[in-house]
Scaffold this active site. Structure first.
Site, mmCIF file in Angstrom:
data_model
loop_
_atom_site.group_PDB
_atom_site.id
_atom_site.type_symbol
_atom_site.label_atom_id
_atom_site.label_comp_id
_atom_site.label_asym_id
_atom_site.label_seq_id
_atom_site.Cartn_x
_atom_site.Cartn_y
_atom_site.Cartn_z
ATOM 1 N NE ARG A 180 -0.641 1.208 3.537
ATOM 2 C CZ ARG A 180 0.199 2.354 4.018
ATOM 3 N NH1 ARG A 180 2.155 1.576 3.966
ATOM 4 N NH2 ARG A 180 0.800 3.913 3.322
ATOM 5 N N GLY A 181 0.069 2.000 -0.165
ATOM 6 C CA GLY A 181 1.282 3.667 0.516
ATOM 7 C C GLY A 181 0.982 4.388 -1.959
ATOM 8 C CB ALA A 182 0.596 6.912 -3.957
ATOM 9 N NE ARG A 240 -6.389 0.720 -1.975
ATOM 10 C CZ ARG A 240 -5.877 2.110 -0.912
ATOM 11 N NH1 ARG A 240 -4.446 1.411 -0.525
ATOM 12 N NH2 ARG A 240 -6.048 2.492 -0.267
ATOM 13 C CD GLN A 299 -3.717 2.885 6.513
ATOM 14 O OE1 GLN A 299 -4.502 2.705 7.904
ATOM 15 N NE2 GLN A 299 -4.207 2.389 5.090
ATOM 16 C CG ASP A 326 -2.988 8.086 -1.555
ATOM 17 O OD1 ASP A 326 -3.005 8.469 -0.231
ATOM 18 O OD2 ASP A 326 -2.957 7.181 -1.556
ATOM 19 C CG ASN A 356 -2.703 12.061 2.320
ATOM 20 O OD1 ASN A 356 -1.721 10.803 1.681
ATOM 21 N ND2 ASN A 356 -2.196 11.827 3.593
ATOM 22 C CE LYS A 357 -5.253 5.939 4.231
ATOM 23 N NZ LYS A 357 -6.380 4.877 3.358
HETATM 24 O O1 MRU Z 1 -4.956 2.946 1.539
HETATM 25 P P1 MRU Z 1 -3.167 3.428 1.661
HETATM 26 O O2 MRU Z 1 -2.518 2.889 3.244
HETATM 27 O O3 MRU Z 1 -2.682 2.771 0.255
HETATM 28 O O4 MRU Z 1 -2.952 5.203 2.294
HETATM 29 C C1 MRU Z 1 -2.190 5.711 1.784
HETATM 30 C C2 MRU Z 1 -1.719 6.979 1.876
HETATM 31 O O5 MRU Z 1 -2.812 7.663 2.335
HETATM 32 C C3 MRU Z 1 -0.471 7.161 1.955
HETATM 33 O O6 MRU Z 1 -0.700 8.725 3.124
HETATM 34 C C4 MRU Z 1 -0.113 7.982 0.583
HETATM 35 O O7 MRU Z 1 -0.200 6.823 -0.264
HETATM 36 C C5 MRU Z 1 1.363 8.396 0.387
HETATM 37 S S1 MRU Z 1 2.144 7.520 0.772
HETATM 38 C C6 MRU Z 1 4.085 7.691 0.413
#
Ligand code: MRU
Length: 324
Positions: A45-47, A83, A187, A228, A238-239
């Site tokens: 996970r994470g962009a 996603r 997270q 993201d 973002n999250k």
């Molecule tokens: O749902 P996730 O855990 O993939 O969400 C991740 C985030 O929102 C992070 O803040 C974002 O991807 C930046 S990661 C460098």
């Protein structure tokens, strides 16, 4: 250091983020279906890490379906839509797919190059952001607040928002980091806390609902988060919870800094209103660690992301520069 996502002996190898911090284990993914399932379960996970996953997924498919372009294109389409919010996923897929005319080895070479590039650009972007924060915030050492996980686990290595923490901590400028727990999948509490502990950075986990009052009480010098998808006008997805944090930071004059690789910018999208926000299953909200906490059948609203308008953001920082 073990990369979050890598290629080894014909398969994609990831750190299983569903198991942390209880257990550090690696998963070997040999098919596109396994990779898509890992993406959807947030095992990876994470962009930026999703960008790498998209590219490696195309490599997996190209190697399996040698000469069958139609099959690879179909896999690429499924990967790109595994996603919807982080633009890096489709960016990674597209970039690897462009090498298909050079054969599977060409695709794999591109995907591997992207792994190296990810760490390089995130070091650069977070270094720039660290300098900006040192210029903007007078207090030393700094008290930072971050949301979700934008560390090495959200990238191939190093991190974006936590990358800033690593730079500042190395220079002796960090008093502590507040890590929002990040309901519902935690997270922050599970992954960011694990990374901060591993790096020896003083930190505290706080409920998301305590973040605004921590800012209001003067306990935070700067908020730093990842992204993201960043629209052309600077709006940032973002999250979920990031928007509320940005409102609190703006209200109390605390700089709100977004750090991301350029691959998170979606130049085709004029504004954040066009960003598709992933909605996830109700039981992520109505249960905690497998135990039901809401009444049986309680419906939930579970958007995984929100959009922060550009005017609440002090700066977006990428490897290419600082965008106020
Ligand atoms: O749902 P996730 O855990 O993939 O969400 C991740 C985030 O929102 C992070 O803040 C974002 O991807 C930046 S990661 C460098």
């Amino acid at each position: 250091m073990q990369r979050t996502i890598d290629w080894a002996e014909g398969a994609v190898v990831i750190i299983d983020q569903t198991a942390l911090p209880r257990e550090f284990r690696l998963l070997r993914l040999e098919t596109v279906d396994e990779l898509i399932s890992a993406i959807q379960r947030l095992a990876v996970r994470g962009a930026p890490a999703l960008g790498a996953a998209g590219a490696l997924g195309v490599a997996l498919s190209a190697l399996r379906h040698k000469g069958k372009t139609g099959n690879v294109l179909a896999d690429a389409e499924r990967l790109a839509h595994a996603r919807p919010t982080a633009v890096n996923l489709s960016w990674g897929v597209r970039r690897a797919l462009a090498k298909l005319p050079e054969g599977p080895e060409g695709v794999l070479a591109e995907a591997k190059a992207m792994l190296d590039e990810d760490e390089r650009v995130n070091r650069q972007a977070s270094g720039r952001a660290a300098e900006l924060i040192l210029e903007r915030c007078e207090r030393r050492p700094l008290r930072l607040l971050t949301h979700c996980n934008a560390g090495r686990l959200a990238t191939v290595g190093w991190g974006t928002a936590l990358g800033v923490v690593w730079h500042l901590h190395d220079a002796g400028h960090v008093e502590y980091v507040f890590a929002d727990e990040t309901r519902p999948l935690l997270q922050g509490a599970r992954l960011t806390a694990w990374e901060l502990a591993e790096a020896g950075v003083p930190y505290r986990v706080l409920p998301d609902s305590a973040a605004a009052s921590a800012v209001a009480r003067g306990l935070v010098d700067c908020v730093v988060v990842g992204a993201d998808r960043i629209a052309a006008n600077g709006d940032v997805a973002n999250k979920v919870g990031t928007y509320g944090l940005a409102l609190a930071a703006a209200r109390h004059g605390v700089p709100f800094v977004v750090v991301a690789p350029q691959s998170t910018v979606d130049p085709e999208l004029p504004a954040g209103g066009g960003i598709v926000i992933e909605e996830r299953a109700d039981d992520e909200v109505t249960t905690v660690a497998g135990t039901r906490i809401a009444p049986e059948g309680a419906p939930a609203f579970n958007p995984a992301f929100d959009v922060t308008p550009a005017d609440l953001i002090f700066a977006v920082v990428t490897e290419n520069g600082v965008f106020p």
